[in-house]
Design a protein around this motif. Sequence first.
Motif, PDB file in Angstrom:
ATOM      1  N   THR A   1      81.990  37.670  63.998  1.00 44.40           N
ATOM      2  CA  THR A   1      83.245  37.300  63.347  1.00 44.40           C
ATOM      3  C   THR A   1      84.455  37.796  64.127  1.00 44.40           C
ATOM      4  OG1 THR A   1      82.720  39.138  61.877  1.00 44.40           O
ATOM      5  CG2 THR A   1      82.633  36.937  60.928  1.00 44.40           C
ATOM      6  N   LYS A   2      84.315  38.901  64.848  1.00 50.00           N
ATOM      7  CA  LYS A   2      85.421  39.379  65.680  1.00 50.00           C
ATOM      8  C   LYS A   2      85.727  38.367  66.781  1.00 50.00           C
ATOM      9  CE  LYS A   2      86.410  44.109  66.377  1.00 50.00           C
ATOM     10  NZ  LYS A   2      86.101  45.398  66.991  1.00 50.00           N
ATOM     11  N   ALA A   3      84.674  37.842  67.402  1.00 51.98           N
ATOM     12  CA  ALA A   3      84.865  36.845  68.460  1.00 51.98           C
ATOM     13  C   ALA A   3      85.515  35.589  67.905  1.00 51.98           C
ATOM     14  CB  ALA A   3      83.531  36.507  69.116  1.00 51.98           C
ATOM     15  N   LEU A   4      85.108  35.163  66.711  1.00 53.04           N
ATOM     16  CA  LEU A   4      85.714  33.973  66.110  1.00 53.04           C
ATOM     17  C   LEU A   4      87.203  34.195  65.856  1.00 53.04           C
ATOM     18  CD1 LEU A   4      82.974  32.780  63.581  1.00 53.04           C
ATOM     19  CD2 LEU A   4      83.599  31.752  65.769  1.00 53.04           C
ATOM     20  N   ALA A   5      87.560  35.388  65.410  1.00 52.89           N
ATOM     21  CA  ALA A   5      88.972  35.700  65.161  1.00 52.89           C
ATOM     22  C   ALA A   5      89.773  35.640  66.456  1.00 52.89           C
ATOM     23  CB  ALA A   5      89.100  37.078  64.509  1.00 52.89           C
ATOM     24  N   ILE A   6      89.185  36.103  67.548  1.00 47.66           N
ATOM     25  CA  ILE A   6      89.850  36.044  68.852  1.00 47.66           C
ATOM     26  C   ILE A   6      90.047  34.587  69.270  1.00 47.66           C
ATOM     27  CG2 ILE A   6      89.600  36.579  71.303  1.00 47.66           C
ATOM     28  CD1 ILE A   6      88.161  39.194  70.368  1.00 47.66           C
ATOM     29  N   TYR A   7      89.021  33.764  69.070  1.00 48.88           N
ATOM     30  CA  TYR A   7      89.149  32.337  69.405  1.00 48.88           C
ATOM     31  C   TYR A   7      90.260  31.678  68.587  1.00 48.88           C
ATOM     32  CZ  TYR A   7      85.208  31.636  72.560  1.00 48.88           C
ATOM     33  OH  TYR A   7      84.382  31.651  73.650  1.00 48.88           O
ATOM     34  N   VAL A   8      90.348  32.016  67.320  1.00 46.33           N
ATOM     35  CA  VAL A   8      91.392  31.428  66.468  1.00 46.33           C
ATOM     36  C   VAL A   8      92.772  31.786  67.011  1.00 46.33           C
ATOM     37  CG1 VAL A   8      92.448  31.492  64.172  1.00 46.33           C
ATOM     38  CG2 VAL A   8      89.973  31.301  64.390  1.00 46.33           C
ATOM     39  N   LEU A   9      92.933  33.045  67.395  1.00 50.68           N
ATOM     40  CA  LEU A   9      94.222  33.472  67.951  1.00 50.68           C
ATOM     41  C   LEU A   9      94.509  32.808  69.295  1.00 50.68           C
ATOM     42  CD1 LEU A   9      94.180  37.289  67.110  1.00 50.68           C
ATOM     43  CD2 LEU A   9      95.606  35.510  66.056  1.00 50.68           C
ATOM     44  N   ALA A  10      93.487  32.664  70.107  1.00 43.64           N
ATOM     45  CA  ALA A  10      93.681  32.131  71.457  1.00 43.64           C
ATOM     46  C   ALA A  10      93.870  30.616  71.493  1.00 43.64           C
ATOM     47  CB  ALA A  10      92.490  32.523  72.337  1.00 43.64           C
ATOM     48  N   VAL A  11      93.051  29.878  70.741  1.00 45.68           N
ATOM     49  CA  VAL A  11      93.079  28.413  70.867  1.00 45.68           C
ATOM     50  C   VAL A  11      93.265  27.676  69.543  1.00 45.68           C
ATOM     51  CG1 VAL A  11      91.681  28.438  72.973  1.00 45.68           C
ATOM     52  CG2 VAL A  11      90.549  28.181  70.756  1.00 45.68           C
ATOM     53  N   GLY A  12      93.179  28.379  68.431  1.00 47.29           N
ATOM     54  CA  GLY A  12      93.293  27.731  67.127  1.00 47.29           C
ATOM     55  C   GLY A  12      91.933  27.257  66.631  1.00 47.29           C
ATOM     56  N   THR A  13      91.950  26.640  65.476  1.00 50.05           N
ATOM     57  CA  THR A  13      90.695  26.233  64.833  1.00 50.05           C
ATOM     58  C   THR A  13      90.299  24.788  65.117  1.00 50.05           C
ATOM     59  OG1 THR A  13      91.877  25.642  62.819  1.00 50.05           O
ATOM     60  CG2 THR A  13      90.962  27.885  62.936  1.00 50.05           C
ATOM     61  N   GLU A  14      91.088  24.076  65.875  1.00 53.30           N
ATOM     62  CA  GLU A  14      90.772  22.680  66.184  1.00 53.30           C
ATOM     63  C   GLU A  14      90.594  22.490  67.687  1.00 53.30           C
ATOM     64  OE1 GLU A  14      90.200  20.184  63.892  1.00 53.30           O
ATOM     65  OE2 GLU A  14      90.331  21.814  62.440  1.00 53.30           O
ATOM     66  N   HIS A  15      89.876  23.378  68.307  1.00 57.54           N
ATOM     67  CA  HIS A  15      89.690  23.357  69.758  1.00 57.54           C
ATOM     68  C   HIS A  15      88.192  23.361  70.083  1.00 57.54           C
ATOM     69  CE1 HIS A  15      89.852  24.755  73.935  1.00 57.54           C
ATOM     70  NE2 HIS A  15      91.103  24.303  73.939  1.00 57.54           N
ATOM     71  N   PRO A  16      87.768  22.644  71.125  1.00 60.85           N
ATOM     72  CA  PRO A  16      86.342  22.625  71.480  1.00 60.85           C
ATOM     73  C   PRO A  16      85.745  24.013  71.732  1.00 60.85           C
ATOM     74  CG  PRO A  16      87.519  20.939  72.712  1.00 60.85           C
ATOM     75  CD  PRO A  16      88.558  21.751  71.984  1.00 60.85           C
ATOM     76  N   SER A  17      86.532  24.932  72.280  1.00 56.48           N
ATOM     77  CA  SER A  17      86.019  26.287  72.516  1.00 56.48           C
ATOM     78  C   SER A  17      85.718  27.009  71.210  1.00 56.48           C
ATOM     79  CB  SER A  17      87.004  27.111  73.345  1.00 56.48           C
ATOM     80  OG  SER A  17      87.108  26.579  74.642  1.00 56.48           O
ATOM     81  N   TYR A  18      86.557  26.809  70.221  1.00 55.54           N
ATOM     82  CA  TYR A  18      86.308  27.397  68.906  1.00 55.54           C
ATOM     83  C   TYR A  18      85.054  26.769  68.294  1.00 55.54           C
ATOM     84  CZ  TYR A  18      86.936  28.824  64.042  1.00 55.54           C
ATOM     85  OH  TYR A  18      86.730  29.343  62.788  1.00 55.54           O
ATOM     86  N   ALA A  19      84.900  25.464  68.462  1.00 51.70           N
ATOM     87  CA  ALA A  19      83.691  24.790  67.956  1.00 51.70           C
ATOM     88  C   ALA A  19      82.441  25.348  68.624  1.00 51.70           C
ATOM     89  CB  ALA A  19      83.796  23.278  68.175  1.00 51.70           C
ATOM     90  N   THR A  20      82.526  25.633  69.913  1.00 49.32           N
ATOM     91  CA  THR A  20      81.381  26.212  70.628  1.00 49.32           C
ATOM     92  C   THR A  20      81.059  27.594  70.082  1.00 49.32           C
ATOM     93  OG1 THR A  20      81.833  24.938  72.619  1.00 49.32           O
ATOM     94  CG2 THR A  20      80.541  26.955  72.899  1.00 49.32           C
TER      95      THR A  20
END
Length: 167
Positions: A1-20
């Motif tokens: 969940t920490k990594a997911l939070a970092i992805y949200v901050l970095a790219v948002g929730t509608e980005h392919p990297s977040y989906a990965t």
Amino acid sequence: TKALAIYVLAVGTEHPSYATALHNKAFVERLQGNVEEGVRLFSKALDIRRKTLGPEHSDVAVTMHNLGSCSRELGNLEKAKELQEQALLILRRRLGTEHLITAGCMNALGLTLKQAEAYDAAVNMYANALGVQQRALGARHPEVITTMHNLAECYSGSGEDEKVLFF
């Protein structure tokens, strides 16, 4: 969940990297036996991947395939079959029939069909997956052996024990 939070901050929730990242977390949850959480995360990843990559992208198909495997594990064989068949169609179009990811999807669909006691269709899936794997990996690779085992189990389950001897 920490990594997911970092992805949200970095790219948002509608980005392919977040989906990965969601897809990878879902895979871990499934392996740890949290299949319902896996379904939730795979579903979310699938929605994002469809929106950002398009419905025909191979990553969409891989997530669909894994969501189908979760559905099978939860006993929803019809949903599993539908998702895995759709994934297989996309993978065949995008990666080709001789790709190992396509073969992996065929193997998983074979398992779903076997559990649904659709033995003829399962044998067909396993045989096709086995051919691809043998050509790409050689006869002694662990993935080849696993598919051979799945095929033998399918023959045994359908009462064709004499065919098991060939494996």
